[in-house]
Design a protein around this motif. Structure first.
Motif, PDB file in Angstrom:
ATOM      1  N   GLU A 236       0.592  -1.150   0.053  1.00 30.02           N
ATOM      2  CA  GLU A 236       0.121  -0.023  -0.046  1.00 30.02           C
ATOM      3  C   GLU A 236       0.933   1.102  -0.107  1.00 30.02           C
ATOM      4  O   GLU A 236       0.499   2.410  -0.525  1.00 30.02           O
ATOM      5  CB  GLU A 236      -0.897   0.110   1.063  1.00 30.02           C
ATOM      6  CG  GLU A 236      -0.415   0.584   2.458  1.00 30.02           C
ATOM      7  CD  GLU A 236       0.617  -0.439   3.275  1.00 30.02           C
ATOM      8  OE1 GLU A 236       0.835  -1.640   2.925  1.00 30.02           O
ATOM      9  OE2 GLU A 236       1.074  -0.027   4.345  1.00 30.02           O
ATOM     10  N   GLY A 237       2.146   0.964   0.513  1.00 31.23           N
ATOM     11  CA  GLY A 237       2.959   2.207   0.546  1.00 31.23           C
ATOM     12  C   GLY A 237       3.470   2.448  -0.909  1.00 31.23           C
ATOM     13  O   GLY A 237       3.398   3.728  -1.366  1.00 31.23           O
ATOM     14  N   ASN A 264      -2.028  -4.775   1.407  1.00 26.64           N
ATOM     15  CA  ASN A 264      -2.022  -3.748   2.241  1.00 26.64           C
ATOM     16  C   ASN A 264      -1.633  -4.330   3.691  1.00 26.64           C
ATOM     17  O   ASN A 264      -2.558  -4.869   4.690  1.00 26.64           O
ATOM     18  CB  ASN A 264      -3.208  -2.985   2.212  1.00 26.64           C
ATOM     19  CG  ASN A 264      -3.570  -2.047   3.022  1.00 26.64           C
ATOM     20  OD1 ASN A 264      -2.572  -1.660   3.844  1.00 26.64           O
ATOM     21  ND2 ASN A 264      -4.346  -1.016   3.051  1.00 26.64           N
ATOM     22  N   LYS A 266      -0.471  -2.541   6.340  1.00 25.42           N
ATOM     23  CA  LYS A 266      -0.566  -1.548   7.296  1.00 25.42           C
ATOM     24  C   LYS A 266       0.796  -0.860   7.604  1.00 25.42           C
ATOM     25  O   LYS A 266       0.464   0.342   8.227  1.00 25.42           O
ATOM     26  CB  LYS A 266      -1.326  -2.016   8.562  1.00 25.42           C
ATOM     27  CG  LYS A 266      -2.653  -2.479   8.222  1.00 25.42           C
ATOM     28  CD  LYS A 266      -3.275  -2.577   9.758  1.00 25.42           C
ATOM     29  CE  LYS A 266      -4.728  -2.685   9.782  1.00 25.42           C
ATOM     30  NZ  LYS A 266      -5.559  -3.256   8.298  1.00 25.42           N
ATOM     31  N   TRP A 267       1.823  -1.348   7.170  1.00 27.17           N
ATOM     32  CA  TRP A 267       3.034  -0.890   7.575  1.00 27.17           C
ATOM     33  C   TRP A 267       3.916  -0.331   6.223  1.00 27.17           C
ATOM     34  O   TRP A 267       4.365  -1.308   5.600  1.00 27.17           O
ATOM     35  CB  TRP A 267       3.885  -1.041   8.402  1.00 27.17           C
ATOM     36  CG  TRP A 267       3.217  -1.227   9.980  1.00 27.17           C
ATOM     37  CD1 TRP A 267       2.033  -2.011  10.385  1.00 27.17           C
ATOM     38  CD2 TRP A 267       3.169   0.120  10.892  1.00 27.17           C
ATOM     39  NE1 TRP A 267       1.885  -1.338  11.681  1.00 27.17           N
ATOM     40  CE2 TRP A 267       2.588  -0.069  11.926  1.00 27.17           C
ATOM     41  CE3 TRP A 267       4.158   1.186  10.651  1.00 27.17           C
ATOM     42  CZ2 TRP A 267       2.362   0.710  13.040  1.00 27.17           C
ATOM     43  CZ3 TRP A 267       3.707   2.297  11.986  1.00 27.17           C
ATOM     44  CH2 TRP A 267       2.916   2.025  12.920  1.00 27.17           C
ATOM     45  N   SER A 273      -0.437   2.938   7.419  1.00 31.06           N
ATOM     46  CA  SER A 273      -1.275   2.984   6.272  1.00 31.06           C
ATOM     47  C   SER A 273      -2.150   4.256   6.689  1.00 31.06           C
ATOM     48  O   SER A 273      -2.576   5.218   5.609  1.00 31.06           O
ATOM     49  CB  SER A 273      -2.177   2.059   6.004  1.00 31.06           C
ATOM     50  OG  SER A 273      -2.953   1.776   7.148  1.00 31.06           O
ATOM     51  N   LYS A 274      -2.432   4.774   7.802  1.00 27.35           N
ATOM     52  CA  LYS A 274      -3.361   5.808   8.206  1.00 27.35           C
ATOM     53  C   LYS A 274      -2.700   7.139   7.804  1.00 27.35           C
ATOM     54  O   LYS A 274      -3.418   8.261   7.648  1.00 27.35           O
ATOM     55  CB  LYS A 274      -3.980   5.767   9.467  1.00 27.35           C
ATOM     56  CG  LYS A 274      -3.096   6.158  10.617  1.00 27.35           C
ATOM     57  CD  LYS A 274      -3.737   5.899  12.191  1.00 27.35           C
ATOM     58  CE  LYS A 274      -2.909   6.349  13.264  1.00 27.35           C
ATOM     59  NZ  LYS A 274      -1.838   5.128  13.354  1.00 27.35           N
ATOM     60  N   GLN A 276      -0.476   6.958   5.212  1.00 32.08           N
ATOM     61  CA  GLN A 276       0.028   6.744   3.857  1.00 32.08           C
ATOM     62  C   GLN A 276      -0.921   7.323   2.783  1.00 32.08           C
ATOM     63  O   GLN A 276      -0.648   7.635   1.932  1.00 32.08           O
ATOM     64  CB  GLN A 276       0.244   5.395   3.840  1.00 32.08           C
ATOM     65  CG  GLN A 276       0.843   4.806   2.285  1.00 32.08           C
ATOM     66  CD  GLN A 276       2.000   5.358   2.372  1.00 32.08           C
ATOM     67  OE1 GLN A 276       2.665   6.245   1.391  1.00 32.08           O
ATOM     68  NE2 GLN A 276       2.846   4.690   3.112  1.00 32.08           N
ATOM     69  N   TYR A 277      -2.356   7.364   3.078  1.00 38.59           N
ATOM     70  CA  TYR A 277      -3.385   7.737   2.485  1.00 38.59           C
ATOM     71  C   TYR A 277      -4.827   7.980   3.119  1.00 38.59           C
ATOM     72  O   TYR A 277      -4.899   7.712   4.201  1.00 38.59           O
ATOM     73  CB  TYR A 277      -3.693   6.668   1.251  1.00 38.59           C
ATOM     74  CG  TYR A 277      -4.318   5.199   1.955  1.00 38.59           C
ATOM     75  CD1 TYR A 277      -5.355   5.187   2.402  1.00 38.59           C
ATOM     76  CD2 TYR A 277      -3.057   4.248   1.959  1.00 38.59           C
ATOM     77  CE1 TYR A 277      -5.705   3.824   3.163  1.00 38.59           C
ATOM     78  CE2 TYR A 277      -3.325   3.049   2.703  1.00 38.59           C
ATOM     79  CZ  TYR A 277      -4.704   2.741   3.228  1.00 38.59           C
ATOM     80  OH  TYR A 277      -5.021   1.812   3.945  1.00 38.59           O
ATOM     81  N   GLY A 281      -8.932   3.523   1.187  1.00 41.30           N
ATOM     82  CA  GLY A 281      -7.647   2.503   0.872  1.00 41.30           C
ATOM     83  C   GLY A 281      -7.358   2.546  -0.495  1.00 41.30           C
ATOM     84  O   GLY A 281      -7.381   3.556  -1.206  1.00 41.30           O
ATOM     85  N   GLU A 326      -7.320  -5.585  -3.473  1.00 44.16           N
ATOM     86  CA  GLU A 326      -6.319  -5.081  -2.266  1.00 44.16           C
ATOM     87  C   GLU A 326      -6.593  -6.199  -0.921  1.00 44.16           C
ATOM     88  O   GLU A 326      -7.949  -6.274  -0.630  1.00 44.16           O
ATOM     89  CB  GLU A 326      -6.900  -3.834  -1.684  1.00 44.16           C
ATOM     90  CG  GLU A 326      -6.440  -2.992  -0.555  1.00 44.16           C
ATOM     91  CD  GLU A 326      -6.983  -1.760  -0.090  1.00 44.16           C
ATOM     92  OE1 GLU A 326      -8.010  -1.363  -0.201  1.00 44.16           O
ATOM     93  OE2 GLU A 326      -6.123  -1.111   0.668  1.00 44.16           O
TER      94      GLU A 326
END
Lengths: 444, 359
Positions: A236-237, A264, A266-267, A273-274, A276-277, A281, A326
């Protein structure tokens, strides 16, 4: 996350794909004849004889002044809970005991190999390593839904996908030890595999470059009329890079058989992730943003991942369009051996995922319920896996290092004058100082 | 702008017909523009190999921003002449990926300035794929487009990337000047199994050259990595590439009237660099001037000077001089731009200095 789900295919958010298909038949003959079916031909360059009023068909005009905001989130498809119970039996892929056992063994092997090679890096025996802890279901669930003719573009945390496709522990260890059996001839840092055997394109370090390249690869498949697709994995990054936009937009407009598989976890190293975007999502960008069909899936549920990838593949190959997946998961390990995640997240958080959402245990519980698995078998395969990796490592470390000539080979398909000159210089230097270098430890 | 420029450049007559070999398929020398030369090379390679396709912004229906791809969309269709959304990083990446998968893309950048947004794919992916895959995966791409200052477009559209891409192992870099160069080098580039950066010049597109019957052949190829002596001389060697070769030939005419016999070398390729041809020439003339549109620091001229110092130092009778664009971002105002760009007079003056002539 365990909400009940309707029919899986309803989840595939469909956009108005017919809009872009204009007048394909009037163009000159398509060279690759297999392509010439009604909705597979792309269409950027088609002249339009009539005024295109399609834009007006896609949305309504309104006299209400409303600022739109995110109200509905794309649901996350999951069918097996942590106890190994499949909520809708008809959605259980129902693999045989033999296949499920192989899947489980591969997950355990991956997990075991990661533990050992992580420690081996800590001992300074290899320079770098990346574990896949917590994402094993994504690897095996997706890989088992693909065809060997499908091309893989990976980011770097997809080792289980390669194992499932026949990449061996030896292949991995030889690459990490960069010995003479390393397919990459000692040119890439550990974990950057490439293999024709399993149709894996060589992993590229710069983040997200694999996405537009995967679109190019699938475009080639499309032109050749292959019944295959390209799947590209990314975090997700990585989806924050401009290449993500480039790839999604091109895949949509070129209409290529590409599966975009976002893990995804989360890191992104230390960025949660919060941060990151915003918005819904990565999946949220698919249907409305790019007109790409999209599915969100529980990445720790191997059967959900399998079903989703299988459906995505069917859509990609049969309809020649891209699909975005995702998979929601959690990176249980550190980003890489260059990272210490205890500095930015709590042990409680890691343990929550490790204990209550563990993808390997989830499949194990499924097998135990079917009376396919015992603790004795568990102990045996863990021991077997450890043995396999350790032996592989011992063999790999004893082998010679890549031949010095490999410095100059493959810069081009042939040696150019400056390469020949450098090669001669090196040879002459080694003749002058034969005892200064451990040449006997290099392959010839 | 073009007509003005043609006058300014005072196009030298190319006399390449003396060596022509009689062949049945083309009977006479033919005058064509560089634009037509590139177009015919693309056309022939598209016809020859179905794996070849052309991709870029506006290349299909619009025939390219500079009309290089004129007629190709009508002839080969939308699957092989592809218009793309405006994302250089996107179509560069798609080019790389499709080449990995066996196609042979010719990727057009509207100008090389815009390729900056895609340079990661060119340098980090296409140039390294073959090496990093252990020699298993090839990346047969041609990256092409106009390079160098086209006049009156300011700093962000007026720069030469020869030194940039010339620095990267894994890339081949060609810098065609004449119509023959454009045909032979581009066709070789498309058939090459390696990624090739083709730096063209917008100012040359309308320029006319005579194509020998031989160079009109659909299999006419010029080897990448070999320079061409465009004019023989004995007193000084002038090395250049792309558009500035014209200026050098013009300078040589002026110098000839002063009794200086200048040898003009057209590099044709930046990487591999044909050091041998340059060194041989310097061994004969003992003097060297380089001329290029790009900036001086770490420029192509710098590399040539270093090579000559390493390989022919004892033959040099005078310091080497580099003529380059001014070491500033390109200004827009006509008077400032003229002052910042390489002019024929700069080359003439440099040659006089290197030959110790006062005038």
């Amino acid at each position: 996350m365990n909400q009940s789900i309707k029919v899986l295919s309803n989840l595939v958010k469909s956009s108005n794909t017919s809009r872009s298909l204009i007048n394909a038949g009037s163009r000159r003959s398509v060279l690759f004849k297999t392509l010439n079916t009604n909705n597979t031909v792309r269409n950027f360059s088609t002249k339009q004889s009539k005024i295109d009023k399609d834009d007006e068909k896609t949305f309504d005009y309104t006299d209400k002044l409303v600022v739109q905001k995110l109200e509905t989130y794309i649901p996350c498809y999951t069918i097996m809970n942590q106890d190994g119970i499949v909520s809708k039996p008809e959605q259980d892929p129902n693999f045989s005991q033999e296949v499920v056992t192989k899947m489980y063994k591969t997950m355990v092997l991956l997990n075991t190999m990661d533990s050992i090679l992580y420690d081996v890096q800590r001992q300074g025996r290899i320079s770098f390593y990346m574990t896949s802890f917590g994402e094993e279901a994504i690897h095996i669930g997706s890989a088992s839904a693909l065809d060997m003719g499908d091309t893989i573009f990976a980011q770097y945390r997809e080792t289980g996908v390669f194992l499932w496709r026949g990449f061996t522990v030896d292949d991995i260890v030889n690459q990490c030890c960069t010995n003479d059996l390393d397919d990459g001839k000692g040119r890439q840092m550990p974990m950057h595999f490439g293999s024709k055997k399993i149709n894996l394109q060589t992993i590229s370090s710069p983040l997200t470059t694999q996405l537009p390249q995967a679109v190019g690869s699938s475009y080639a498949q499309k032109l050749a009329g292959e019944k295959n697709c390209t799947i590209v994995y990314f975090g997700e990054g990585a989806a924050s890079e401009g290449d993500f936009h480039a790839a999604m937009n091109f895949a949509a407009t070129l209409s290529t058989p590409t599966i975009f598989f976002c893990r995804n976890n989360k890191w992104a190293i230390s960025t949660p992730s919060k941060e990151q975007y915003k918005g819904d999502g990565i999946a949220g960008r698919g249907p409305n943003g790019y007109g790409i069909r999209t599915i969100r899936v529980d990445g720790n549920d191997i059967w959900a991942v399998h079903n989703v990838t299988k459906l995505a593949r069917k859509i990609a190959v049969e309809e020649q369009v891209p699909v975005l997946i995702e998979a929601m998961t959690y990176r249980v390990g550190h980003h890489s051996t260059s990272d210490d995640s205890s500095r930015y997240r709590t042990v409680e958080e890691i343990n929550y995922w490790k204990e209550t959402k563990n993808p390997i245990n989830r499949l194990k519980n499924y097998m135990v319920r079917k009376n396919w698995w015992t603790e004795d078998q568990e102990k045996a395969i863990v021991a077997e896996s450890r043995q396999l990796v350790r032996e592989s490592l011992m063999k790999a470390e004893k082998r010679k290092k890549p031949a010095l000539s490999e410095i100059f080979n493959d810069v081009y398909s042939e040696l150019t004058p400056n390469l020949i000159e450098q090669q001669k210089e090196l040879e002459e230097h080694l003749k002058l100082y034969p005892d200064e270098y451990p040449i006997d430890q290099y392959a010839k | 702008m073009f007509t003005l420029l043609l006058k300014k450049l005072n196009q030298p007559a190319l006399n390449s017909t003396s060596k022509w070999v009689a062949r049945s398929f083309s009977t006479a020398p033919k005058e064509v523009t560089v634009r037509e030369a590139i177009n015919s090379a693309l056309d022939e390679e598209l016809a020859r190999d179905q794996r070849v396709y052309v991709m870029g912004e506006e290349v299909a229906q619009y025939n390219g921003a500079y009309k290089i791809t004129k007629g190709l969309f009508e002839k080969y269709g939308a699957d092989r002449i592809i218009d793309t959304p405006i994302t250089e990083a996107g179509f560069a990446g798609i080019g790389v990926g499709s080449a990995m998968a066996g196609l042979r893309p010719v990727v057009e950048f509207m100008t090389w300035n815009f390729a900056m947004q895609a340079i990661d794919h060119i340098v980090n992916s296409s140039a390294k794929t073959h090496y990093m895959s252990g020699g298993k995966v090839f990346n047969p791409i041609v990256w092409r487009g106009p390079n160098g200052p086209p006049t009156s477009v300011g700093a962000q559209h007026s720069q030469c990337f020869a030194a940039w891409y010339g620095n990267v192992p894994g890339l081949k870099v060609i810098v065609p000047w004449s119509a023959e160069d454009h045909r032979g080098l581009l066709k070789s580039a498309i058939r090459d199994d390696n990624p090739v950066v083709c730096l063209e010049s917008e100012l040359l597109y309308n320029y006319k050259f005579t194509l020998s019957p031989e160079s009109q052949d659909k299999d006419f190829l010029i080897p990448i990595g070999k320079a061409k002596v465009e004019r023989q001389g004995t007193d000084i060697t002038i090395v250049s590439f792309s558009r500035i070769v014209s200026n050098c030939l013009e300078a040589a005419e002026i110098l000839a009237k002063e009794g200086i016999s200048a040898e003009v070398i057209n590099l044709r390729s930046i990487r591999p660099l044909d050091v041998e041809t340059i060194v041989k020439s310097v061994q004969k003339t003992n003097r060297l001037v380089t001329a290029e549109e790009g900036w001086p620091q770490h420029g192509v001229g710098s590399e040539i000077a270093a090579q000559v110092v390493e390989n022919a130092f004892d033959y040099l009778d005078a310091p080497i001089e580099r003529i380059t664009g001014a070491d500033v971002p390109m200004p827009y105002a006509k008077n400032l731009e003229d002052a910042a760009m390489v002019q024929v007079q700069n080359i003439v003056n440099a040659c006089r200095r290197v030959c110790y002539r006062k005038k």
